[in-house]
Motif scaffolding. Structure first.
Motif, PDB file in Angstrom:
ATOM      1  N   VAL B  28       0.847  -1.199   0.000  1.00 58.67           N
ATOM      2  CA  VAL B  28       0.000   0.000   0.000  1.00 58.67           C
ATOM      3  C   VAL B  28       0.882   1.248   0.000  1.00 58.67           C
ATOM      4  CG1 VAL B  28      -1.603   1.373   1.391  1.00 58.67           C
ATOM      5  CG2 VAL B  28      -2.026  -1.053   1.051  1.00 58.67           C
ATOM      6  N   ILE B  29       1.857   1.252   0.917  1.00 58.66           N
ATOM      7  CA  ILE B  29       2.738   2.419   1.022  1.00 58.66           C
ATOM      8  C   ILE B  29       3.547   2.594  -0.271  1.00 58.66           C
ATOM      9  CG2 ILE B  29       4.753   3.342   2.244  1.00 58.66           C
ATOM     10  CD1 ILE B  29       3.497   1.845   4.751  1.00 58.66           C
ATOM     11  N   LYS B  30       4.045   1.449  -0.766  1.00 58.49           N
ATOM     12  CA  LYS B  30       4.832   1.485  -1.994  1.00 58.49           C
ATOM     13  C   LYS B  30       4.003   2.050  -3.146  1.00 58.49           C
ATOM     14  CE  LYS B  30       8.531   0.222  -4.382  1.00 58.49           C
ATOM     15  NZ  LYS B  30       8.842  -1.125  -4.840  1.00 58.49           N
ATOM     16  N   THR B  31       2.721   1.643  -3.186  1.00 62.85           N
ATOM     17  CA  THR B  31       1.836   2.117  -4.250  1.00 62.85           C
ATOM     18  C   THR B  31       1.643   3.623  -4.162  1.00 62.85           C
ATOM     19  OG1 THR B  31       0.660   0.023  -4.196  1.00 62.85           O
ATOM     20  CG2 THR B  31      -0.463   1.859  -5.258  1.00 62.85           C
ATOM     21  N   ILE B  32       1.409   4.086  -2.916  1.00 67.90           N
ATOM     22  CA  ILE B  32       1.196   5.522  -2.742  1.00 67.90           C
ATOM     23  C   ILE B  32       2.457   6.299  -3.158  1.00 67.90           C
ATOM     24  CG2 ILE B  32       0.781   7.340  -1.021  1.00 67.90           C
ATOM     25  CD1 ILE B  32      -0.999   5.293   0.446  1.00 67.90           C
ATOM     26  N   VAL B  33       3.621   5.793  -2.710  1.00 72.81           N
ATOM     27  CA  VAL B  33       4.885   6.460  -3.070  1.00 72.81           C
ATOM     28  C   VAL B  33       5.065   6.443  -4.587  1.00 72.81           C
ATOM     29  CG1 VAL B  33       7.399   6.297  -2.919  1.00 72.81           C
ATOM     30  CG2 VAL B  33       5.985   5.960  -0.873  1.00 72.81           C
ATOM     31  N   ARG B  34       4.801   5.264  -5.167  1.00 70.45           N
ATOM     32  CA  ARG B  34       5.007   5.084  -6.605  1.00 70.45           C
ATOM     33  C   ARG B  34       4.158   6.057  -7.427  1.00 70.45           C
ATOM     34  NH1 ARG B  34       7.121   4.916 -10.264  1.00 70.45           N
ATOM     35  NH2 ARG B  34       7.559   3.431 -11.930  1.00 70.45           N
ATOM     36  N   SER B  35       2.970   6.363  -6.888  1.00 66.80           N
ATOM     37  CA  SER B  35       2.052   7.203  -7.645  1.00 66.80           C
ATOM     38  C   SER B  35       2.567   8.628  -7.789  1.00 66.80           C
ATOM     39  CB  SER B  35       0.671   7.199  -6.968  1.00 66.80           C
ATOM     40  OG  SER B  35       0.724   7.920  -5.764  1.00 66.80           O
ATOM     41  N   PHE B  36       3.610   8.979  -7.028  1.00 64.94           N
ATOM     42  CA  PHE B  36       4.157  10.342  -7.121  1.00 64.94           C
ATOM     43  C   PHE B  36       5.372  10.430  -8.038  1.00 64.94           C
ATOM     44  CE2 PHE B  36       1.757  10.646  -3.156  1.00 64.94           C
ATOM     45  CZ  PHE B  36       1.053  11.804  -3.415  1.00 64.94           C
ATOM     46  N   PHE B  37       5.689   9.344  -8.734  1.00 66.63           N
ATOM     47  CA  PHE B  37       6.853   9.383  -9.628  1.00 66.63           C
ATOM     48  C   PHE B  37       6.425   9.125 -11.065  1.00 66.63           C
ATOM     49  CE2 PHE B  37       8.654   8.881  -5.509  1.00 66.63           C
ATOM     50  CZ  PHE B  37       9.768   9.703  -5.549  1.00 66.63           C
ATOM     51  N   GLY B  38       7.347   9.404 -11.970  1.00 62.70           N
ATOM     52  CA  GLY B  38       7.011   9.377 -13.394  1.00 62.70           C
ATOM     53  C   GLY B  38       6.893   7.997 -13.978  1.00 62.70           C
ATOM     54  N   TYR B 258       1.159   5.402 -13.192  1.00 53.56           N
ATOM     55  CA  TYR B 258      -0.219   5.841 -13.367  1.00 53.56           C
ATOM     56  C   TYR B 258      -1.184   4.827 -12.754  1.00 53.56           C
ATOM     57  CZ  TYR B 258      -4.401   7.800 -15.492  1.00 53.56           C
ATOM     58  OH  TYR B 258      -5.635   8.352 -15.675  1.00 53.56           O
ATOM     59  N   ALA B 259      -0.852   3.538 -12.893  1.00 51.78           N
ATOM     60  CA  ALA B 259      -1.670   2.495 -12.274  1.00 51.78           C
ATOM     61  C   ALA B 259      -1.704   2.695 -10.760  1.00 51.78           C
ATOM     62  CB  ALA B 259      -1.128   1.114 -12.612  1.00 51.78           C
ATOM     63  N   ALA B 260      -0.576   3.097 -10.181  1.00 54.31           N
ATOM     64  CA  ALA B 260      -0.526   3.339  -8.733  1.00 54.31           C
ATOM     65  C   ALA B 260      -1.433   4.500  -8.353  1.00 54.31           C
ATOM     66  CB  ALA B 260       0.912   3.632  -8.300  1.00 54.31           C
ATOM     67  N   ALA B 261      -1.427   5.547  -9.162  1.00 57.30           N
ATOM     68  CA  ALA B 261      -2.302   6.684  -8.883  1.00 57.30           C
ATOM     69  C   ALA B 261      -3.766   6.266  -8.977  1.00 57.30           C
ATOM     70  CB  ALA B 261      -2.004   7.819  -9.864  1.00 57.30           C
ATOM     71  N   LEU B 262      -4.082   5.440  -9.957  1.00 53.85           N
ATOM     72  CA  LEU B 262      -5.453   4.934 -10.098  1.00 53.85           C
ATOM     73  C   LEU B 262      -5.858   4.098  -8.881  1.00 53.85           C
ATOM     74  CD1 LEU B 262      -5.508   3.844 -13.851  1.00 53.85           C
ATOM     75  CD2 LEU B 262      -6.879   5.655 -12.825  1.00 53.85           C
ATOM     76  N   THR B 263      -4.904   3.311  -8.408  1.00 52.71           N
ATOM     77  CA  THR B 263      -5.173   2.470  -7.248  1.00 52.71           C
ATOM     78  C   THR B 263      -5.491   3.339  -6.031  1.00 52.71           C
ATOM     79  OG1 THR B 263      -3.625   0.878  -8.119  1.00 52.71           O
ATOM     80  CG2 THR B 263      -4.294   0.593  -5.822  1.00 52.71           C
ATOM     81  N   VAL B 264      -4.712   4.404  -5.852  1.00 51.64           N
ATOM     82  CA  VAL B 264      -4.990   5.311  -4.733  1.00 51.64           C
ATOM     83  C   VAL B 264      -6.393   5.896  -4.877  1.00 51.64           C
ATOM     84  CG1 VAL B 264      -4.329   7.484  -3.643  1.00 51.64           C
ATOM     85  CG2 VAL B 264      -2.575   5.853  -4.353  1.00 51.64           C
ATOM     86  N   LEU B 265      -6.760   6.261  -6.100  1.00 50.40           N
ATOM     87  CA  LEU B 265      -8.106   6.792  -6.339  1.00 50.40           C
ATOM     88  C   LEU B 265      -9.174   5.781  -5.920  1.00 50.40           C
ATOM     89  CD1 LEU B 265     -10.017   8.916  -7.691  1.00 50.40           C
ATOM     90  CD2 LEU B 265      -9.795   7.580  -9.779  1.00 50.40           C
ATOM     91  N   MET B 266      -8.944   4.531  -6.296  1.00 51.95           N
ATOM     92  CA  MET B 266      -9.918   3.488  -5.976  1.00 51.95           C
ATOM     93  C   MET B 266     -10.026   3.293  -4.457  1.00 51.95           C
ATOM     94  SD  MET B 266     -10.344  -0.193  -7.605  1.00 51.95           S
ATOM     95  CE  MET B 266     -11.145  -1.521  -6.787  1.00 51.95           C
TER      96      MET B 266
END
Lengths: 339, 288
Positions: B28-38, B258-266
């Motif tokens: 979860v944390i990795k996903t959130i962090v990942r969503s802030f990178f290119g 981008y998938a990580a950002a989508l996951t955070v949205l979900m």
């Protein structure tokens, strides 16, 4: 008095075993009738059939002159109080009481009027907005009572309504129900296994055993003139002594037995049970037990031999084959009366 | 004494905690962090809100969100109503109710993949059962999965078929705990069937309904298996759902950021929905 409820030839079988076996009785308008009996005697089944919650296999149930066997419970113009109260747990006290009136689409102003009078009658004023879960047993009982009274149905069926209350509260509710019933002129059929309830409240008692009526009579006759040995041993606390003697069973109530110095029946004391106002002495006479109920505290050593005696007019005689009451003979049964 | 007990407690918790951390919390944390990178794996790059900015511009995402909400808005209430109706039916006294209960529950036992394969046979344009039946009455047939207007609704029908039986079991259990004397009391008052349902049965089923509602809603967002078999989100994203879109981005387009950002949205959507449900409905639920 006109007959209001007539039950004739009522039977109900479960797997070919008769739970209610061809019973017939009548209840007059404004009468309080108790259906009394041990568990499994068919009293609740009978009540449910009157209510329409169960279908009889045979027989007729007439309410106010018309046969209601084919009518649904709601069309029989009666109310019912359940043993578990059957309050709707999600509705407030007020909504519980008004449930029936709303289901029958009674006018709003009429609803208000009836609610107010009923609430005053059973003293529920401060609890109207509570949920059943917040009420004590006695209060729940009052709500159940209010719900049945508010319908204005002339016939009220009660299924062991007091069995979930403690002894003290039960005594209070007994007189309260009786007062309400008289005040409203209700015809009540009241199911109970508690002889004290039946004795103290009912105008008439119907004692059931294994689906049949043992005796239907006014309360005092159950005590004074039991028709069968079953009635004799069911009514009274402790129950009547039944002593086999020649070809009859002799019945005598423990409270009529006393200990005497001479001219009595020789018995061996087994147990002394002190109960406050009285002591119950259990003794052996030949193969049977005799209980004597003596006032005050009495201590008699176990195994000692004492003499028991009772007045001949307190004796009851029963046929030792079928248990039916037989008329008392001209001479007393036990020899000590002649002495 | 006290510190040793503390240590003991933590030691006992350790095995489960390891699994939870490794497979739930850390990702979860990795996903959130990942969503802030290119895009891709350029970890050294500067943190950016680019992924989130793109969320707002992504027209496919808008389509997918609309689909997902419509999917939930239709499948959840319909499954619940059907579940209650079936539970009431199989709870009544009748012959053969055991068989009926089993029949209703069977779709739940089947894996979603098998269910989708079965329904593929129903929905196939040429040889499908539904079109064969339509052919009997002279209808030319419908392209159940190929028509953008119809595809999403075809998926909904299948989902309802699968879910309703599962929820029925909860309602059936709840119905059996309701005191039959309540129904007797209502019968004495001449309450008709609808009044009994509206004023007694339904309110007493409310706790179950809340539970089922939460689960149904989560399932509506979580179920994705059938898309792989039936439509792959097509045609033209007409039946694409949020979770499948996340999968596409991560494993088809390899845009994990981008998938990580989508996951955070979900995640945000699901948390908000759950809070809403517990907040609003719990006030009106009667718990005994």
């Amino acid at each position: 008095m006109p007959c209001f409820l007539r039950v004739s030839g009522l039977s109900r079988y479960y797997d070919n075993v008769a739970a209610v076996d061809d019973i017939s009785f009548e209840v007059n308008k404004g009468e309080f009738v108790a259906l009394l009996g041990p568990s499994g005697c068919g009293k609740s089944t009978t009540l449910k059939m009157i209510a329409g919650l169960e279908q009889p296999d045979e027989g007729i149930i007439e309410i106010d002159g018309s046969n209601v066997v084919d009518k649904s419970p709601g069309k029989r113009n009666l109310s019912m109080v359940f043993q578990s109260y059957a309050l709707f747990p999600h509705l407030s006290v007020k909504e519980n009481i008004l449930f029936g009136l709303k289901a029958r689409k009674v006018h709003k102003t009429e609803q208000k009027k009836r609610l107010a009078s009923v609430v005053e009658m059973v003293d529920l004023g401060q609890h109207l907005n509570k949920k059943p879960g917040q009420l004590s047993g006695g209060q729940s009982q009052r709500v159940a009572l209010a719900r049945s009274i508010v319908s204005n149905a002339p016939l009220c069926l009660m299924d062991e309504p007091l069995s979930n209350l403690d002894t003290k509260l039960r005594a209070d509710m007994r007189s309260e129900i009786r007062t309400l019933q008289k005040k409203l002129g209700l015809t009540v059929v009241y199911v109970t296994h508690d002889q004290i309830e039946a004795m103290s409240m009912a105008d008439k008692i119907i004692l059931l055993n294994q689906g049949s009526i043992e005796q239907a009579d006014v309360p005092e006759n159950f005590y004074n003139k039991p028709l069968t040995t079953f009635v004799a041993s069911f009514i009274g606390h402790p129950p009547m002594n039944l002593i086999p003697h020649n070809d009859v069973l002799l019945g005598v109530r423990p409270e009529h037995v006393s200990i005497v110095e001479d001219n009595g029946l020789d018995v061996t004391v087994r147990e002394c049970d002190y109960q406050g106002s009285e002591t119950i002495i259990t003794a052996n006479y030949k193969d049977s037990l005799i209980r004597a109920c003596l006032p005050g505290k009495r201590t008699i050593p176990d195994g000692s031999v004492v003499k028991l005696r009772w007045k001949p007019e307190t004796e009851h005689l029963f046929n030792n084959k079928n248990g039916h009451r037989v008329p008392a003979g001209t001479t007393s049964v036990f020899p000590f009366h002649q002495l | 004494m006290q510190p040793t007990r503390q240590i003991q407690a933590w030691l006992l918790l350790l095995p489960a905690l390891c699994l939870l951390v490794a497979f739930t919390h850390y990702p979860v944390i990795k996903t959130i962090v990942r969503s802030f990178f290119g895009f891709g794996t350029r970890w050294e790059s500067q943190a950016t809100l680019e992924n989130y900015r793109y969320l707002l511009e992504d027209e496919v995402l808008m389509q997918v969100l609309y689909n997902s909400f419509l999917y939930a808005a239709i499948t959840v209430p319909v499954s619940i109503v059907l579940a209650i109706a079936m539970a009431l039916w199989v709870n009544s006294k009748m012959a053969g109710k055991g068989i009926l209960r089993t029949a209703y529950f069977t779709p739940t036992v089947l894996p979603m993949i098998s269910v989708a394969n079965i329904w593929l046979f129903f929905y196939s344009p040429e040889i499908g059962l539904l079109n064969k039946l339509l052919g009997l009455v002279g209808h030319g047939g419908i392209n159940w999965l190929g028509d953008p207007e119809v595809a999403l609704y075809s998926l909904m029908a299948m989902t309802i078929w699968k879910e309703a039986g599962f929820f029925m079991i909860f309602y059936l259990a709840a119905l059996q705990t309701i005191d039959s004397n309540l129904y007797h009391a209502a019968a004495i008052e001449n309450a008709n069937k609808w009044t009994v349902f509206r004023r007694i049965t339904f309110p007493l089923l409310m706790p179950t309904t809340l539970f089922v509602l939460v689960n149904a809603l989560l399932n509506a967002f979580k179920l994705v298996d059938h898309l792989f078999i039936l439509t792959k989100g097509g045609p033209n994203n007409a039946s694409n759902l949020l979770l499948y879109y996340i999968f596409e981005n991560a494993f088809s387009f390899f845009d994990t950021a981008y998938a990580a950002a989508l996951t955070v949205l979900m995640l945000v959507i699901l948390v908000v929905l759950a809070l809403l449900q517990f907040g609003v409905i719990e006030k009106r639920v009667h718990y005994r």
